[in-house]
Design a protein around this motif. Structure first.
Motif, PDB file in Angstrom:
ATOM      1  N   THR A  64      17.392   8.777  -1.320  1.00  0.00           N
ATOM      2  CA  THR A  64      16.990   9.420  -0.066  1.00  0.00           C
ATOM      3  C   THR A  64      15.855   8.583   0.517  1.00  0.00           C
ATOM      4  O   THR A  64      14.778   8.471  -0.090  1.00  0.00           O
ATOM      5  N   LEU A  65      16.104   8.006   1.666  1.00  0.00           N
ATOM      6  CA  LEU A  65      15.122   7.132   2.313  1.00  0.00           C
ATOM      7  C   LEU A  65      14.767   7.721   3.673  1.00  0.00           C
ATOM      8  O   LEU A  65      15.661   7.997   4.490  1.00  0.00           O
ATOM      9  N   SER A  66      13.480   7.959   3.920  1.00  0.00           N
ATOM     10  CA  SER A  66      13.070   8.576   5.182  1.00  0.00           C
ATOM     11  C   SER A  66      11.845   7.872   5.748  1.00  0.00           C
ATOM     12  O   SER A  66      11.102   7.193   5.024  1.00  0.00           O
ATOM     13  N   HIS A  67      11.648   8.062   7.049  1.00  0.00           N
ATOM     14  CA  HIS A  67      10.538   7.389   7.732  1.00  0.00           C
ATOM     15  C   HIS A  67       9.861   8.348   8.699  1.00  0.00           C
ATOM     16  O   HIS A  67      10.522   9.094   9.435  1.00  0.00           O
ATOM     17  N   GLU A  68       8.519   8.361   8.667  1.00  0.00           N
ATOM     18  CA  GLU A  68       7.723   9.162   9.601  1.00  0.00           C
ATOM     19  C   GLU A  68       7.050   8.207  10.573  1.00  0.00           C
ATOM     20  O   GLU A  68       6.109   7.485  10.201  1.00  0.00           O
ATOM     21  N   SER A  69       7.534   8.199  11.789  1.00  0.00           N
ATOM     22  CA  SER A  69       7.060   7.217  12.763  1.00  0.00           C
ATOM     23  C   SER A  69       5.632   7.488  13.227  1.00  0.00           C
ATOM     24  O   SER A  69       4.913   6.558  13.600  1.00  0.00           O
ATOM     25  N   TYR A  70       5.206   8.753  13.180  1.00  0.00           N
ATOM     26  CA  TYR A  70       3.878   9.067  13.710  1.00  0.00           C
ATOM     27  C   TYR A  70       2.759   8.545  12.812  1.00  0.00           C
ATOM     28  O   TYR A  70       1.633   8.331  13.261  1.00  0.00           O
ATOM     29  N   ASN A  71       3.045   8.315  11.535  1.00  0.00           N
ATOM     30  CA  ASN A  71       2.006   7.766  10.648  1.00  0.00           C
ATOM     31  C   ASN A  71       2.476   6.530   9.875  1.00  0.00           C
ATOM     32  O   ASN A  71       1.775   6.046   8.986  1.00  0.00           O
ATOM     33  N   ASN A  72       3.692   6.033  10.235  1.00  0.00           N
ATOM     34  CA  ASN A  72       4.217   4.809   9.619  1.00  0.00           C
ATOM     35  C   ASN A  72       4.266   4.883   8.093  1.00  0.00           C
ATOM     36  O   ASN A  72       3.812   3.984   7.383  1.00  0.00           O
ATOM     37  N   ILE A  73       4.818   5.989   7.611  1.00  0.00           N
ATOM     38  CA  ILE A  73       5.011   6.147   6.168  1.00  0.00           C
ATOM     39  C   ILE A  73       6.510   6.211   5.869  1.00  0.00           C
ATOM     40  O   ILE A  73       7.252   6.978   6.499  1.00  0.00           O
ATOM     41  N   MET A  74       6.934   5.404   4.930  1.00  0.00           N
ATOM     42  CA  MET A  74       8.320   5.429   4.448  1.00  0.00           C
ATOM     43  C   MET A  74       8.333   6.054   3.042  1.00  0.00           C
ATOM     44  O   MET A  74       7.530   5.681   2.191  1.00  0.00           O
TER      45      MET A  74
ATOM     46  N   LYS B 269       0.843  -1.191   0.000  1.00  0.00           N
ATOM     47  CA  LYS B 269       0.000   0.000   0.000  1.00  0.00           C
ATOM     48  C   LYS B 269       0.882   1.246   0.000  1.00  0.00           C
ATOM     49  O   LYS B 269       1.873   1.320   0.735  1.00  0.00           O
ATOM     50  N   GLY B 270       0.488   2.217  -0.803  1.00  0.00           N
ATOM     51  CA  GLY B 270       1.263   3.447  -0.875  1.00  0.00           C
ATOM     52  C   GLY B 270       0.769   4.345  -1.983  1.00  0.00           C
ATOM     53  O   GLY B 270      -0.307   4.125  -2.566  1.00  0.00           O
ATOM     54  N   TYR B 271       1.573   5.359  -2.285  1.00  0.00           N
ATOM     55  CA  TYR B 271       1.170   6.330  -3.306  1.00  0.00           C
ATOM     56  C   TYR B 271       2.410   6.752  -4.099  1.00  0.00           C
ATOM     57  O   TYR B 271       3.448   7.116  -3.529  1.00  0.00           O
ATOM     58  N   ILE B 272       2.291   6.691  -5.427  1.00  0.00           N
ATOM     59  CA  ILE B 272       3.388   7.078  -6.320  1.00  0.00           C
ATOM     60  C   ILE B 272       3.225   8.557  -6.670  1.00  0.00           C
ATOM     61  O   ILE B 272       2.285   8.938  -7.362  1.00  0.00           O
ATOM     62  N   HIS B 273       4.156   9.378  -6.200  1.00  0.00           N
ATOM     63  CA  HIS B 273       4.129  10.811  -6.523  1.00  0.00           C
ATOM     64  C   HIS B 273       4.760  11.086  -7.884  1.00  0.00           C
ATOM     65  O   HIS B 273       4.298  11.951  -8.622  1.00  0.00           O
ATOM     66  N   SER B 274       5.837  10.376  -8.177  1.00  0.00           N
ATOM     67  CA  SER B 274       6.520  10.587  -9.452  1.00  0.00           C
ATOM     68  C   SER B 274       7.181   9.279  -9.867  1.00  0.00           C
ATOM     69  O   SER B 274       7.762   8.577  -9.034  1.00  0.00           O
ATOM     70  N   ASN B 275       7.090   8.974 -11.161  1.00  0.00           N
ATOM     71  CA  ASN B 275       7.658   7.738 -11.670  1.00  0.00           C
ATOM     72  C   ASN B 275       8.171   7.962 -13.080  1.00  0.00           C
ATOM     73  O   ASN B 275       7.410   7.990 -14.048  1.00  0.00           O
ATOM     74  N   SER B 276       9.475   8.215 -13.198  1.00  0.00           N
ATOM     75  CA  SER B 276      10.094   8.411 -14.503  1.00  0.00           C
ATOM     76  C   SER B 276      11.476   7.773 -14.471  1.00  0.00           C
ATOM     77  O   SER B 276      11.931   7.288 -13.429  1.00  0.00           O
ATOM     78  N   GLU B 277      12.147   7.788 -15.591  1.00  0.00           N
ATOM     79  CA  GLU B 277      13.490   7.221 -15.649  1.00  0.00           C
ATOM     80  C   GLU B 277      14.504   8.116 -14.942  1.00  0.00           C
ATOM     81  O   GLU B 277      15.604   7.666 -14.632  1.00  0.00           O
ATOM     82  N   GLU B 278      14.119   9.389 -14.706  1.00  0.00           N
ATOM     83  CA  GLU B 278      15.033  10.331 -14.054  1.00  0.00           C
ATOM     84  C   GLU B 278      14.772  10.474 -12.560  1.00  0.00           C
ATOM     85  O   GLU B 278      15.690  10.771 -11.796  1.00  0.00           O
ATOM     86  N   TYR B 279      13.525  10.228 -12.141  1.00  0.00           N
ATOM     87  CA  TYR B 279      13.183  10.557 -10.751  1.00  0.00           C
ATOM     88  C   TYR B 279      12.039   9.670 -10.268  1.00  0.00           C
ATOM     89  O   TYR B 279      11.044   9.473 -10.972  1.00  0.00           O
ATOM     90  N   LEU B 280      12.202   9.141  -9.064  1.00  0.00           N
ATOM     91  CA  LEU B 280      11.169   8.324  -8.428  1.00  0.00           C
ATOM     92  C   LEU B 280      10.871   8.876  -7.041  1.00  0.00           C
ATOM     93  O   LEU B 280      11.793   9.186  -6.279  1.00  0.00           O
ATOM     94  N   CYS B 281       9.577   8.981  -6.741  1.00  0.00           N
ATOM     95  CA  CYS B 281       9.154   9.368  -5.390  1.00  0.00           C
ATOM     96  C   CYS B 281       7.944   8.518  -5.021  1.00  0.00           C
ATOM     97  O   CYS B 281       6.893   8.609  -5.665  1.00  0.00           O
ATOM     98  N   LEU B 282       8.098   7.689  -3.991  1.00  0.00           N
ATOM     99  CA  LEU B 282       7.055   6.750  -3.586  1.00  0.00           C
ATOM    100  C   LEU B 282       6.885   6.780  -2.074  1.00  0.00           C
ATOM    101  O   LEU B 282       7.863   6.691  -1.330  1.00  0.00           O
ATOM    102  N   ASP B 283       5.616   6.928  -1.631  1.00  0.00           N
ATOM    103  CA  ASP B 283       5.274   6.771  -0.217  1.00  0.00           C
ATOM    104  C   ASP B 283       4.768   5.352   0.006  1.00  0.00           C
ATOM    105  O   ASP B 283       3.873   4.897  -0.716  1.00  0.00           O
ATOM    106  N   VAL B 284       5.345   4.653   0.977  1.00  0.00           N
ATOM    107  CA  VAL B 284       4.918   3.293   1.311  1.00  0.00           C
ATOM    108  C   VAL B 284       4.239   3.337   2.676  1.00  0.00           C
ATOM    109  O   VAL B 284       4.856   3.746   3.668  1.00  0.00           O
ATOM    110  N   TYR B 285       2.953   2.938   2.716  1.00  0.00           N
ATOM    111  CA  TYR B 285       2.184   2.990   3.952  1.00  0.00           C
ATOM    112  C   TYR B 285       2.418   1.734   4.800  1.00  0.00           C
ATOM    113  O   TYR B 285       3.031   0.756   4.360  1.00  0.00           O
ATOM    114  N   ASN B 286       1.910   1.807   6.032  1.00  0.00           N
ATOM    115  CA  ASN B 286       1.941   0.661   6.962  1.00  0.00           C
ATOM    116  C   ASN B 286       3.367   0.129   7.151  1.00  0.00           C
ATOM    117  O   ASN B 286       3.619  -1.079   7.140  1.00  0.00           O
TER     118      ASN B 286
END
Length: 500
Positions: A157-167, A100-117
């Protein structure tokens, strides 16, 4: 003519007859009964048809509701799901456990993905998997954020938000480095040429030069910083392990930063100076009340209404500029002023609108020669001279009559200096040359000059001299008179005022 049926006997007869020929029932009553029956039959028919339509509508509505509920259920099942295989960079990353998650950007140059739970343990495990995938070059681990390159130059760049469990996973493609030619003119020519010619020039103008340089491991970056110091960039230095910022004597500013994976970023900028122009248009009451279009090197920058005061803030490069003040009623009526810019500056212009010309008086900024603390105790005349020599033109003095005749050690010493009512200032502060400066000094207390000169006899002559001077008399002389009385050398025995 039409046939009707008698409702009494059932016999059929003509509606033109007055009554039923069989039973004698009046035709009028029979017709009334026929009309009533037809109306009831019509109502019944409409009622039946209406019920059928309502049933159809109800069935349709129920079907729609069922479809909506089914859609919601399907959406809930598929909600917040992403397709890992659809990501362009999925082959260089480990796949997260949560789907589960949300893809903000998906290209050959740049990827940004939120992974839930994704809790802290899940994040830690995924981080380890990323390292196993090769993201361990020039890495930095800061609390809940991890930065790293892989050997191919991809930046994670890998980050984690503990208050909502989103990576959050962000990956940037490697810089498209190529063979570059170092500039021989412009700001870039002031920099030493690096050992490597692999890079990516992002800006090369008369104002700035910016480039990435590859094949520069950290030790080569350190050596390049030393070369820049030798080239004169050693003013206003701010230095860290992977970052160096400085200026040369010409105020060109450089920024050199080791960004990782054997790549450094180099930039140099031409100095830009903040220039403030205070514009004061003298108000005319009757004639020549036009406004002013203000041009800088031929381009309009501002409009100043007649009698108005405003400040024009500019950012200018080093060089000479021309300010034109042109009447908004007649472009032939104008005035011009040259400005030489070599540092940040403040200027004041007093503008007078004339019939054939705009008169301009330039007033420069000045630094106070003394602070209040330094001026205190100095003879006020010396303080006046110091401010005049510094270029200030609007200086006033005021006597503070707080010195008695028996304690005149501090007489004429400066008590306080105020610039535009500002009592606390430093010699590095800037004020316009026509700023109002008030210098207050200690003076003798006033002594009332009596009407009768005989009342002054036998008083201390110093007090009397001061009293007359403070009263406005400029030519006060004393004369020694031998009285024959001992111990009375400081006694006034006669005061003579010559009246013109």
């Amino acid at each position: 003519m039409s046939l009707i049926v008698c409702f009494e006997c059932g016999k059929e007869f003509s509606d033109k007859a007055e009554e039923c020929p069989n039973c004698g029932c009046p035709t009028e009553e029979i017709l009334a009964k026929v009309e009533e029956k037809e109306f009831k039959d019509s109502v019944a028919t409409n009622y039946k048809n209406g019920n059928k339509r309502k049933k159809k509508i109800l069935i349709i509505c129920i079907s729609i509701v069922i479809l909506i509920i089914a859609g919601i259920c399907v959406n809930e099942v598929l909600k917040d799901r992403y397709d890992w295989t659809s990501l362009h960079m999925s082959d260089i990353l480990p796949e997260p456990e949560s789907k589960k998650g949300y893809i903000h950007s998906n290209s050959e140059e740049y990827l940004c993905l939120d992974v839930y739970n994704t809790d802290a343990n899940d994040y830690s495990e995924y981080l380890s998997n990323c390292k196993s995938k090769g993201f361990s070059v020039d890495s930095e681990n800061m609390a809940d954020t991890y930065y790293s390159y892989n050997e191919d130059g991809y930046y994670l760049t890998l980050s984690h938000e503990s208050y909502n469990n989103i990576m959050t996973i962000i990956v940037e493609e490697p810089l498209p480095l190529e063979t570059i030619v170092w500039p021989t003119e412009g700001p870039g020519a002031l920099l030493p040429v690096p050992e490597s010619n692999s890079g990516l020039i992002t800006s090369n103008t008369a104002e700035e030069f910016c480039t990435y340089v590859g094949d520069m491991p950290k030790y080569k970056y350190d050596a390049y910083v030393d070369d820049c110091v030798d080239a004169g960039f050693e003013v206003a230095v701010e230095s860290e392990d992977k970052k160096y910022q400085a200026e040369n004597t010409e105020e060109y500013e450089i920024l050199i930063e080791y960004i990782g994976c054997n790549v450094m970023e180099v930039s140099i900028k031409e100095p830009i100076y903040a220039v403030k122009l205070k514009l004061v248009c003298k108000e005319n009451w009757a004639f020549n009340t036009y406004g002013l279009d203000i041009y800088l090197n031929g381009e309009q920058e501002y409009y100043l209404g007649h009698g108005e005061t405003d400040t024009l803030e500019l950012e200018l490069k080093k060089g000479e500029y021309t300010l034109d003040f042109i009447s908004d009623e007649d472009e032939k009526v104008k005035g011009s002023e040259k400005i030489q810019i070599g540092s940040s500056a403040r200027y004041k212009y007093k503008i007078t609108c004339g019939s054939s010309k705009v008169k301009i008086k330039k007033i420069e900024s000045k630094n106070p020669p003394l602070t209040n603390e330094e001026a205190a105790g100095m003879h006020y005349g010396d303080v006046v001279d110091a401010f005049k020599n510094a270029g200030f033109t609007n200086i006033k003095i005021k006597a503070v009559r707080d010195i008695s005749a028996d304690n005149n050690d501090d007489i004429y010493d400066t008590k306080q200096v105020a610039i535009n009512k500002k009592k606390y200032f430093d010699t590095s502060d800037e004020f316009f040359a026509d700023s109002k400066i008030i210098i207050r000094y200690h003076a003798a207390k006033k002594i009332k000059v009596p009407d009768n000169s005989y009342d002054l006899e036998d008083l201390n002559y110093n007090e009397i001299v001061s009293a007359f001077k403070e009263a406005g008399f400029a030519n006060v002389d004393t004369e020694t008179v031998v009285t024959g009385r001992k111990g009375n050398d400081s006694i006034i025995v006669l005061v003579d005022l010559a009246h013109e």
